[in-house]
Design a protein around this motif. Sequence first.
Motif, PDB file in Angstrom:
ATOM      1  N   ILE A 149      -6.036  -6.630  -7.336  1.00  0.00           N
ATOM      2  CA  ILE A 149      -4.696  -6.283  -6.866  1.00  0.00           C
ATOM      3  C   ILE A 149      -4.713  -6.320  -5.344  1.00  0.00           C
ATOM      4  CG2 ILE A 149      -2.872  -4.538  -6.899  1.00  0.00           C
ATOM      5  CD1 ILE A 149      -4.151  -3.515  -9.548  1.00  0.00           C
ATOM      6  N   ILE A 150      -4.030  -7.299  -4.804  1.00  0.00           N
ATOM      7  CA  ILE A 150      -4.093  -7.585  -3.366  1.00  0.00           C
ATOM      8  C   ILE A 150      -2.686  -7.857  -2.848  1.00  0.00           C
ATOM      9  CG2 ILE A 150      -5.085  -9.087  -1.585  1.00  0.00           C
ATOM     10  CD1 ILE A 150      -7.178  -9.973  -3.643  1.00  0.00           C
ATOM     11  N   VAL A 151      -2.401  -7.370  -1.656  1.00  0.00           N
ATOM     12  CA  VAL A 151      -1.189  -7.761  -0.941  1.00  0.00           C
ATOM     13  C   VAL A 151      -1.599  -8.210   0.453  1.00  0.00           C
ATOM     14  CG1 VAL A 151       1.023  -7.000   0.002  1.00  0.00           C
ATOM     15  CG2 VAL A 151       0.277  -6.162  -2.235  1.00  0.00           C
TER      16      VAL A 151
ATOM     17  N   SER B 160      -5.898  -3.681  -1.855  1.00  0.00           N
ATOM     18  CA  SER B 160      -5.405  -3.517  -0.500  1.00  0.00           C
ATOM     19  C   SER B 160      -3.908  -3.715  -0.553  1.00  0.00           C
ATOM     20  CB  SER B 160      -6.038  -4.549   0.431  1.00  0.00           C
ATOM     21  OG  SER B 160      -5.510  -4.439   1.719  1.00  0.00           O
ATOM     22  N   SER B 161      -3.150  -2.644  -0.353  1.00  0.00           N
ATOM     23  CA  SER B 161      -1.713  -2.740  -0.503  1.00  0.00           C
ATOM     24  C   SER B 161      -1.048  -1.516   0.072  1.00  0.00           C
ATOM     25  CB  SER B 161      -1.332  -2.866  -1.975  1.00  0.00           C
ATOM     26  OG  SER B 161       0.057  -2.907  -2.131  1.00  0.00           O
ATOM     27  N   SER B 162       0.248  -1.580   0.217  1.00  0.00           N
ATOM     28  CA  SER B 162       1.028  -0.434   0.637  1.00  0.00           C
ATOM     29  C   SER B 162       1.107   0.593  -0.469  1.00  0.00           C
ATOM     30  CB  SER B 162       2.445  -0.886   0.997  1.00  0.00           C
ATOM     31  OG  SER B 162       3.291   0.214   1.100  1.00  0.00           O
ATOM     32  N   ALA B 163       1.089   1.868  -0.095  1.00  0.00           N
ATOM     33  CA  ALA B 163       1.277   2.941  -1.059  1.00  0.00           C
ATOM     34  C   ALA B 163       2.691   3.479  -0.987  1.00  0.00           C
ATOM     35  CB  ALA B 163       0.270   4.057  -0.786  1.00  0.00           C
ATOM     36  N   HIS B 164       3.573   2.784  -0.320  1.00  0.00           N
ATOM     37  CA  HIS B 164       4.943   3.255  -0.147  1.00  0.00           C
ATOM     38  C   HIS B 164       5.818   2.851  -1.318  1.00  0.00           C
ATOM     39  CE1 HIS B 164       4.635   4.598   4.140  1.00  0.00           C
ATOM     40  NE2 HIS B 164       3.545   3.877   4.032  1.00  0.00           N
TER      41      HIS B 164
ATOM     42  N   VAL C 175      -9.746   3.350  -1.397  1.00  0.00           N
ATOM     43  CA  VAL C 175      -9.021   4.461  -0.771  1.00  0.00           C
ATOM     44  C   VAL C 175      -7.572   4.073  -0.516  1.00  0.00           C
ATOM     45  CG1 VAL C 175      -8.874   5.891   1.303  1.00  0.00           C
ATOM     46  CG2 VAL C 175     -11.100   5.431   0.264  1.00  0.00           C
ATOM     47  N   GLU C 176      -7.348   2.814  -0.079  1.00  0.00           N
ATOM     48  CA  GLU C 176      -5.994   2.381   0.274  1.00  0.00           C
ATOM     49  C   GLU C 176      -5.064   2.354  -0.930  1.00  0.00           C
ATOM     50  OE1 GLU C 176      -8.963   0.528   3.086  1.00  0.00           O
ATOM     51  OE2 GLU C 176      -8.766   0.734   0.907  1.00  0.00           O
ATOM     52  N   GLY C 177      -5.586   2.083  -2.102  1.00  0.00           N
ATOM     53  CA  GLY C 177      -4.723   1.917  -3.259  1.00  0.00           C
ATOM     54  C   GLY C 177      -4.449   3.169  -4.057  1.00  0.00           C
ATOM     55  N   GLU C 178      -5.210   4.239  -3.807  1.00  0.00           N
ATOM     56  CA  GLU C 178      -5.167   5.379  -4.722  1.00  0.00           C
ATOM     57  C   GLU C 178      -3.793   6.036  -4.797  1.00  0.00           C
ATOM     58  OE1 GLU C 178      -7.598   9.491  -5.728  1.00  0.00           O
ATOM     59  OE2 GLU C 178      -8.301   8.181  -4.105  1.00  0.00           O
ATOM     60  N   THR C 179      -3.098   6.146  -3.682  1.00  0.00           N
ATOM     61  CA  THR C 179      -1.788   6.796  -3.710  1.00  0.00           C
ATOM     62  C   THR C 179      -0.800   6.010  -4.568  1.00  0.00           C
ATOM     63  OG1 THR C 179      -2.126   7.767  -1.529  1.00  0.00           O
ATOM     64  CG2 THR C 179       0.138   7.636  -2.326  1.00  0.00           C
ATOM     65  N   LEU C 180      -0.803   4.694  -4.431  1.00  0.00           N
ATOM     66  CA  LEU C 180       0.077   3.862  -5.254  1.00  0.00           C
ATOM     67  C   LEU C 180      -0.217   4.064  -6.733  1.00  0.00           C
ATOM     68  CD1 LEU C 180       2.149   1.547  -5.603  1.00  0.00           C
ATOM     69  CD2 LEU C 180       0.224  -0.037  -5.397  1.00  0.00           C
ATOM     70  N   TYR C 181      -1.494   4.086  -7.089  1.00  0.00           N
ATOM     71  CA  TYR C 181      -1.853   4.234  -8.492  1.00  0.00           C
ATOM     72  C   TYR C 181      -1.486   5.616  -9.025  1.00  0.00           C
ATOM     73  CZ  TYR C 181      -4.508   0.004  -7.474  1.00  0.00           C
ATOM     74  OH  TYR C 181      -4.871  -1.255  -7.089  1.00  0.00           O
ATOM     75  N   ARG C 182      -1.655   6.623  -8.206  1.00  0.00           N
ATOM     76  CA  ARG C 182      -1.248   7.965  -8.644  1.00  0.00           C
ATOM     77  C   ARG C 182       0.248   7.996  -8.949  1.00  0.00           C
ATOM     78  NH1 ARG C 182      -4.559  12.232  -8.364  1.00  0.00           N
ATOM     79  NH2 ARG C 182      -6.558  12.038  -7.268  1.00  0.00           N
ATOM     80  N   ARG C 183       1.034   7.350  -8.131  1.00  0.00           N
ATOM     81  CA  ARG C 183       2.482   7.316  -8.354  1.00  0.00           C
ATOM     82  C   ARG C 183       2.824   6.558  -9.634  1.00  0.00           C
ATOM     83  NH1 ARG C 183       4.651   6.239  -2.148  1.00  0.00           N
ATOM     84  NH2 ARG C 183       4.261   8.368  -1.396  1.00  0.00           N
TER      85      ARG C 183
ATOM     86  N   ARG D 123       6.292  -3.382   2.077  1.00  0.00           N
ATOM     87  CA  ARG D 123       7.552  -3.998   1.672  1.00  0.00           C
ATOM     88  C   ARG D 123       7.773  -3.857   0.159  1.00  0.00           C
ATOM     89  NH1 ARG D 123       7.374  -9.840   4.621  1.00  0.00           N
ATOM     90  NH2 ARG D 123       9.597  -9.834   4.134  1.00  0.00           N
ATOM     91  N   GLY D 124       6.965  -3.007  -0.472  1.00  0.00           N
ATOM     92  CA  GLY D 124       7.139  -2.732  -1.890  1.00  0.00           C
ATOM     93  C   GLY D 124       6.518  -3.745  -2.821  1.00  0.00           C
ATOM     94  N   ILE D 125       5.754  -4.693  -2.299  1.00  0.00           N
ATOM     95  CA  ILE D 125       5.198  -5.752  -3.134  1.00  0.00           C
ATOM     96  C   ILE D 125       4.144  -5.194  -4.086  1.00  0.00           C
ATOM     97  CG2 ILE D 125       3.777  -7.839  -3.065  1.00  0.00           C
ATOM     98  CD1 ILE D 125       5.409  -8.642  -0.556  1.00  0.00           C
ATOM     99  N   GLY D 126       3.289  -4.298  -3.596  1.00  0.00           N
ATOM    100  CA  GLY D 126       2.280  -3.699  -4.462  1.00  0.00           C
ATOM    101  C   GLY D 126       2.902  -2.953  -5.627  1.00  0.00           C
ATOM    102  N   ALA D 127       3.969  -2.211  -5.368  1.00  0.00           N
ATOM    103  CA  ALA D 127       4.643  -1.461  -6.430  1.00  0.00           C
ATOM    104  C   ALA D 127       5.282  -2.410  -7.441  1.00  0.00           C
ATOM    105  CB  ALA D 127       5.699  -0.543  -5.831  1.00  0.00           C
TER     106      ALA D 127
END
Length: 288
Positions: free
Chosen positions: A80-82, A2-6, A114-122, A89-93
């Motif tokens: 992996i949790i935020v 659960s994290s930002s994908a930004h 589902v929430e994390g997939e975009t971050l992982y793809r990046r 705020r970029g913490i997940g990245a």
Amino acid sequence: MSSSAHTAPMSAPGDVVTLDAGHIPQALALSQALEWPYRAEDWGFALALGRGFGVDLDGRLVGTALWWPYGDDYASAGMIIVASDAQRRGIGARLMDALLADAAGRTMILNSTVEGETLYRRAGFERCGVVEQHQAVLEAAPVIDAGVPLRAARPGDYAALDALDRAASGMDRQALLGALFGTADVLVVERDGRLMGYGCVRRWGRGFVIGPVAARDVRDAQALIAALAAPHVGDSVRVDVTQACGLGPWLGSIGLPQTDHVVAMSRGAPPQGGPDAILFALSNQSLG
């Protein structure tokens, strides 16, 4: 996860720290806020097996990320949790960057919400499958196939089970198996003196989790899971299986319906098992 994908801002808040046992109470609170089933004991088990990073913001742990080495070539990532109020705020990245740098040189696998997939793809991960979560309070003992020769594992079996697991998973998971065998009930399939399958059940989360389960075919895997589940009527029982293995409908028929699913992802070519052993069930979604 659960994290930002930004994308991380130039100056994301907080310090990246190495997790230790002293962080477990705050890490547990993070997972409880997401209604993830981990107990403090489950956090301790996972952290003792691998390495973890967190983000400390003014004395408060607001994010976690763990990884586990499987030999020199592979690793698994998870937990992996935020915190909800620290997202975007970029913490997940930042956590992913720290984790990947620490595990450099290894192909990494993980299971993504589902929430994390975009971050992982990046971060360079690609889809490689689906994992189904099956869970319920078990109302009746499943029928155990009497034609499959099952017995309890013995200490002398562990070298053969390690070889069997390597054939099924495509990875060197000796440390994971050693830890599991110290805490789990383990059954094996033995034919003509040869071990052809194994499965574990242990206390975890809200009840018991079955896995890993490795076997030569569906029949043996079903017999292992049924026998491992049978002593736990009245308990919450969970098993995470690959969608590709095809056990989902059968698990539903014995009272363990699918309750969720995650996407299996890999950064690099995913590990491949051999032709004589199939990994049906994971130890859990994080450890693989």
